[in-house]
Design a protein around this motif. Structure first.
Motif, PDB file in Angstrom:
ATOM      1  N   TYR A 183       0.834  -1.209   0.000  1.00  0.00           N
ATOM      2  CA  TYR A 183       0.000   0.000   0.000  1.00  0.00           C
ATOM      3  C   TYR A 183       0.868   1.259   0.000  1.00  0.00           C
ATOM      4  CZ  TYR A 183      -3.872   3.072   0.400  1.00  0.00           C
ATOM      5  OH  TYR A 183      -4.776   4.056   0.111  1.00  0.00           O
ATOM      6  N   ARG A 186       2.201   1.719  -3.417  1.00  0.00           N
ATOM      7  CA  ARG A 186       1.152   2.162  -4.360  1.00  0.00           C
ATOM      8  C   ARG A 186       0.896   3.647  -4.192  1.00  0.00           C
ATOM      9  NH1 ARG A 186      -3.591  -1.090  -2.659  1.00  0.00           N
ATOM     10  NH2 ARG A 186      -4.716   0.047  -4.251  1.00  0.00           N
ATOM     11  N   ILE A 198      -6.979  -2.787  -5.204  1.00  0.00           N
ATOM     12  CA  ILE A 198      -7.835  -2.271  -4.118  1.00  0.00           C
ATOM     13  C   ILE A 198      -8.551  -3.445  -3.447  1.00  0.00           C
ATOM     14  CG2 ILE A 198      -9.899  -0.915  -3.548  1.00  0.00           C
ATOM     15  CD1 ILE A 198      -9.167   1.062  -5.749  1.00  0.00           C
ATOM     16  N   SER A 201      -6.207  -5.464  -1.316  1.00  0.00           N
ATOM     17  CA  SER A 201      -5.764  -4.693  -0.148  1.00  0.00           C
ATOM     18  C   SER A 201      -6.856  -4.660   0.928  1.00  0.00           C
ATOM     19  CB  SER A 201      -5.406  -3.272  -0.615  1.00  0.00           C
ATOM     20  OG  SER A 201      -5.270  -2.401   0.463  1.00  0.00           O
ATOM     21  N   ILE A 202      -8.073  -4.320   0.517  1.00  0.00           N
ATOM     22  CA  ILE A 202      -9.171  -4.208   1.498  1.00  0.00           C
ATOM     23  C   ILE A 202      -9.531  -5.594   2.053  1.00  0.00           C
ATOM     24  CG2 ILE A 202     -11.636  -3.684   1.754  1.00  0.00           C
ATOM     25  CD1 ILE A 202     -11.200  -1.316  -0.164  1.00  0.00           C
ATOM     26  N   LYS A 205      -7.242  -7.570   4.615  1.00  0.00           N
ATOM     27  CA  LYS A 205      -7.333  -7.130   6.014  1.00  0.00           C
ATOM     28  C   LYS A 205      -8.642  -7.605   6.634  1.00  0.00           C
ATOM     29  CE  LYS A 205      -6.212  -3.098   4.359  1.00  0.00           C
ATOM     30  NZ  LYS A 205      -5.823  -1.796   3.938  1.00  0.00           N
TER      31      LYS A 205
HETATM   32  N1  URA Z   1      -8.329   1.185   1.319  1.00  0.00           N
HETATM   33  C1  URA Z   1      -7.449   0.161   1.459  1.00  0.00           C
HETATM   34  O1  URA Z   1      -7.270  -0.385   2.547  1.00  0.00           O
HETATM   35  N2  URA Z   1      -6.772  -0.221   0.362  1.00  0.00           N
HETATM   36  C2  URA Z   1      -6.958   0.324  -0.854  1.00  0.00           C
HETATM   37  O2  URA Z   1      -6.312  -0.092  -1.799  1.00  0.00           O
HETATM   38  C3  URA Z   1      -7.867   1.398  -0.977  1.00  0.00           C
HETATM   39  C4  URA Z   1      -8.549   1.805   0.138  1.00  0.00           C
END
Ligand code: URA
Length: 468
Positions: A183, A186, A198, A201-202, A205
């Motif tokens: 992140y 990026r 995206i 990444s989201i 988590k």
């Molecule tokens: N929020 C995130 O955690 N990751 C992204 O890539 C965009 C928004």
């Protein structure tokens, strides 16, 4: 040993030949697709530092330009999820549900949906983020409460969840380290706005938090990260299909971010607005926030198995607001995380901005449009956000709107109050606000709060239509 049905591998090539990052960069650059093993190598190398930043950045740019396939997106999501420690809410004996929004201005639904869902018998392990670009951050808002801590170790996170049913915390250093590295790269290499990246990444988590179900709030409109509606729809469908494939029941609601959500945007003032609603107090300027929170919570309650339909979930969510049980969960969670709830006895008295300015309508007419990204920047520049990572934010900075899109206002009528850290910070946000609010002679067309809902079935159909 080779069997008649196994692929023929030339004898000089080992079945699991070693991987080299340069080969993976070249493969993606030239339009190829990486397999699960190659993606796993990349995520592990990001997490443990064995792949240097320049090679990760080159791969990210190739992935940004070429796009990721569904299989690559799935593989990257899972490999990132597994790159560090994971939280398991199983011991708590409740269904674990969460909500995630793609980011907006004035979006404080987390403070409503988390306690509502917990009051309905669910467990809500919410790992949240800080202000990003023009959007506000749940953690920054929550930390406006004196004493409140969001950096909890997983054992303490579990204790708060056991006691209160909900907890809102920051990502630990050991949770999804691959995302922390990727992140940050990026952000510095112009590769944030990629649906596949995206999504991974989201979801990495969210899935690392051990969720059984997830409700996604994908924003569209002038204040959203992905403003293009088609791109937002694709991202919503991609996230639903990817999370479902990983075993988490998921829906995505496409919601309007064409104006700030509710009447406050900032840190402390957003908490005040949320607590008013938790106390059952209604305000016409906060109705969109209340409605969206109930819709999202209704889906959480339904996916969590506490209501047969989302509509029945909505009714249960509304009852948890009306009987005060959601408010009790919220206050118990704040106290369990070290926060002093006495500040809510007199929330206006606790609000101490360094400087205030009332902005009056500069013409008579209907508010026809709000450029919400510009309004978000105005909020951040009043002191509510940060210029550089790690800087403190002002809990009392922000904007309170006195009129919303569609409202008829007269010249000279107050339409917003700006709260800043210092008087010299007021001028730029006031100018941004004036450029961002537009008037018309006739009322604008109303925009629906929720324009589309993706379930597993509709997400898969949508992805097929997009050619996947
Ligand atoms: N929020 C995130 O955690 N990751 C992204 O890539 C965009 C928004």
């Amino acid at each position: 040993m080779s069997t008649p049905s196994s692929p023929r591998v030339p004898p000089h090539i080992p079945l699991h030949s070693p991987l080299h990052i340069i080969d993976l960069i070249r493969k993606k650059r030239d339009g190829g697709s990486l397999d699960e093993r190659e993606i796993g190598f990349l995520a592990a190398g990001a997490a443990d530092g064995s792949i240097p930043p320049e090679q990760l950045s080159a791969w990210l740019m190739a992935a940004f330009l070429r796009g990721l396939t569904l299989d690559e997106t799935r593989a990257l999501t899972l490999a990132m999820r597994d790159s560090g420690e994971r939280f398991s809410p199983v011991r708590l004996g409740k269904v674990a549900v969460d909500k995630h929004s793609t980011g907006g201005v004035g979006d404080k639904t987390s403070f409503l949906v988390a306690p509502i869902a917990a009051a309905c018998g669910l467990c809500v392990p919410m790992i949240s983020g800080r202000a990003l670009g023009h959007t506000g951050g749940t953690l920054d808002k929550l930390e406006a409460i004196p004493g409140l801590r969001t950096a909890l170790a997983l054992t303490e996170f579990e204790r708060v969840l056991e006691k209160c049913g909900a907890s809102i915390v920051s990502q630990t250093p050991l949770l999804v380290p691959a995302d922390r590295v990727l992140y940050a790269l990026r952000d510095r290499t112009g590769t944030v706005e990629s649906p596949g990246l995206i999504c991974a990444s989201i979801l990495s988590k969210k899935l690392a938090a051990g969720l059984d179900a997830l409700v996604l709030d994908v924003k569209t409109g002038s204040g959203a990260f992905l403003r293009d509606r088609k791109e937002a729809e694709y991202l919503a469908a991609l996230m639903v299909a990817t999370a479902e494939a990983a075993g988490t029941r998921t829906v995505a609601l496409l919601t309007d971010m064409g104006q700030p959500l509710g009447r406050c945007a900032g840190n402390w003032i957003e908490l005040v607005e949320a607590v008013e609603l938790l106390r059952g107090q209604r305000n016409p300027e906060s109705e969109d926030l209340r409605e969206l929170s109930l819709l999202l919570a209704g889906w959480m309650v339904h996916l969590g198995g506490q209501a047969a339909t989302p509509e029945l979930g909505y009714a249960r969510a509304e009852a948890a607001l009306a009987d005060g049980s959601a408010l009790r969960v919220f206050f118990s969670m704040i106290e369990a995380q070290g926060g002093d709830i006495r500040v809510f006895d007199e929330p206006i008295g606790f609000h101490r901005p360094g400087a205030t300015q009332v902005v009056e309508a500069w013409e008579s007419g209907f508010i026809s449009a709000m450029e919400t990204t510009a309004l978000g920047w105005a909020v951040q520049r009043l002191g509510a956000g940060r210029e550089k990572a790690g800087e403190p934010v002002d809990p009392h900075a922000g904007i309170e709107f006195h009129a919303r899109q569609g409202a008829r206002v007269e010249k000279g009528q107050p339409i917003a109050t700006l709260y800043a850290t210092r008087a010299d910070l007021l001028a730029e946000p006031a100018a941004l606000l004036k450029q961002a609010i537009h008037f018309s002679k006739s009322p604008p067309q109303a925009v629906p709060l929720v324009s589309r809902i993706f379930t597993r079935a509709t997400a898969e159909t949508h992805l097929r239509k997009c050619g996947f």
